[in-house]
Design an enzyme around this catalytic site. Sequence first.
Site, PDB file in Angstrom:
ATOM      1  N   ARG A  30       0.818  -1.225   0.000  1.00 46.51           N
ATOM      2  CA  ARG A  30       0.000   0.000   0.000  1.00 46.51           C
ATOM      3  C   ARG A  30       0.846   1.266   0.000  1.00 46.51           C
ATOM      4  O   ARG A  30       0.467   2.268   0.608  1.00 46.51           O
ATOM      5  CB  ARG A  30      -0.941   0.028   1.219  1.00 46.51           C
ATOM      6  N   ARG A  34      -3.453   6.415   1.198  1.00 50.39           N
ATOM      7  CA  ARG A  34      -3.995   7.583   1.883  1.00 50.39           C
ATOM      8  C   ARG A  34      -3.045   8.290   2.843  1.00 50.39           C
ATOM      9  O   ARG A  34      -3.301   9.417   3.244  1.00 50.39           O
ATOM     10  CB  ARG A  34      -5.275   7.188   2.635  1.00 50.39           C
ATOM     11  N   ARG A  43      -6.932  11.339  -5.660  1.00 50.53           N
ATOM     12  CA  ARG A  43      -8.173  10.587  -5.465  1.00 50.53           C
ATOM     13  C   ARG A  43      -9.375  11.525  -5.478  1.00 50.53           C
ATOM     14  O   ARG A  43     -10.416  11.211  -6.059  1.00 50.53           O
ATOM     15  CB  ARG A  43      -8.107   9.831  -4.145  1.00 50.53           C
ATOM     16  N   ASP A  80      -6.626  -2.853  -7.447  1.00 48.84           N
ATOM     17  CA  ASP A  80      -7.196  -3.532  -6.292  1.00 48.84           C
ATOM     18  C   ASP A  80      -7.440  -4.995  -6.622  1.00 48.84           C
ATOM     19  O   ASP A  80      -7.608  -5.342  -7.796  1.00 48.84           O
ATOM     20  CB  ASP A  80      -8.511  -2.869  -5.853  1.00 48.84           C
ATOM     21  N   TYR A 157     -14.943 -11.854  -0.410  1.00 51.83           N
ATOM     22  CA  TYR A 157     -15.708 -10.631  -0.732  1.00 51.83           C
ATOM     23  C   TYR A 157     -16.917 -10.960  -1.607  1.00 51.83           C
ATOM     24  O   TYR A 157     -18.000 -10.403  -1.418  1.00 51.83           O
ATOM     25  CB  TYR A 157     -14.798  -9.598  -1.410  1.00 51.83           C
TER      26      TYR A 157
END
Length: 358
Positions: A30, A34, A43, A80, A157
């Site tokens: 990552r 963020r 973003r 992703d 998921y």
Amino acid sequence: MNTPSNLQNDVFLRALQCQPVPYTPVWMMRQAGRYLPEYRATRARAGSFLQLCQTPELACEVTLQPLARFPLDAAILFSDILTIPHAMGLGLQFETGEGPVIQRPVRNAADVSKLGVPDPHQELRYVMDAVSLIRRELHGRVPLIGFAGSPWTVATYCVEGGSSRDFARIKGMMYDDPASLHGLLHILTQATIQYLNAQIEAGVQAVMVFDTWGSVLTPACYREFSLQYMEQIVAGTKRQAEGRTVPRILFTKGAGPLLAEMAKLDCEALGVDWMTDLAQARQWVGDRKALQGNLDPCVLYAQPGRIREEVARVLASFGHGHGHVFNLGHGIHPAIPPEHAAAMIQAVHELSPQYHSL
Ligand code: CP3
């Protein structure tokens, strides 16, 4: 077409193959994310996380952001693991603060029978376009890593409809209707092989499979529902591109002693989370595979002096030898100050050469 000589820094690719290197290469899971204000700005411009992934110019921009700040030894494609269920038409949304939501979950044989393997050059073309663009913009500075989720992790998921605490639905399906779950895992495996091969053709120079949720299984179920499919993936992905080996990294978070079984697979490297000591992992795995890890991501909340001590500890726990790629044991947290990531990277580059001398 790029040739091997175009790559200025191949320390990461060499370490993954346990070849001699002058220092321990480092990147962060990552690393584009963020914790970087420039990521948050891009973003916001993209409008949403999915839009960011689907716009090759923006995905390229955020992939390169951490490399502009830090002397990292590898770049990782910004994307992703849920691009595959998205391409399969399951309806993916990222709700702020809630994580991913799958609008049409897969829960039974009828749901599985409707699924098809997406064409990576059609539905996932935006990923391949991002890879080509990133390779061009990297100018051979460092290698580019491609990735996918493990079939089991992506299936959690698809079945749960999003993130889960207890994995009740997918485990219910696993115990009550294993044939349907195997049907789903089979389709995800075929999709992942084609997807990774397309990424390799488009220019990624190593690939990593993220099995974030493999360790919620019993060891027997892990073998049957996760490991088996990762084995098929490493068997099905291209080994060579542009005259070089394309190393394959498998990462089951929380694998612990299961690393010994993962080590039997035909991959080059295994990821290790922070809950296993690298010296212990090396005993389980032997010298056949490189290890990637494993600083506790929470160490980066501490001050640079403490970060350096913990980096020294991780380097010492691997000890002498070439098959170590330094990384966090899992993704960097959004609240980490970027200067702390810089301190970690600097410490790895300064403290590791002693482990590579004769
Ligand atoms: O490592 C990198 O820099 C490459 C980019 C990358 C992302 N996701 C970007 C991302 C990678 C390799 C992933 C993998 C991924 N995605 C995994 C496996 C690795 C892991 O972290 O365990 C998983 C389980 C996912 C699924 C996923 N994507 C979740 C659960 C979430 C929401 C949770 C969160 O952190 O917000 C995402 C969103 C996501 N993927 C973000 C990023 C940068 C945050 C999105 C945002 O900007 O709001």
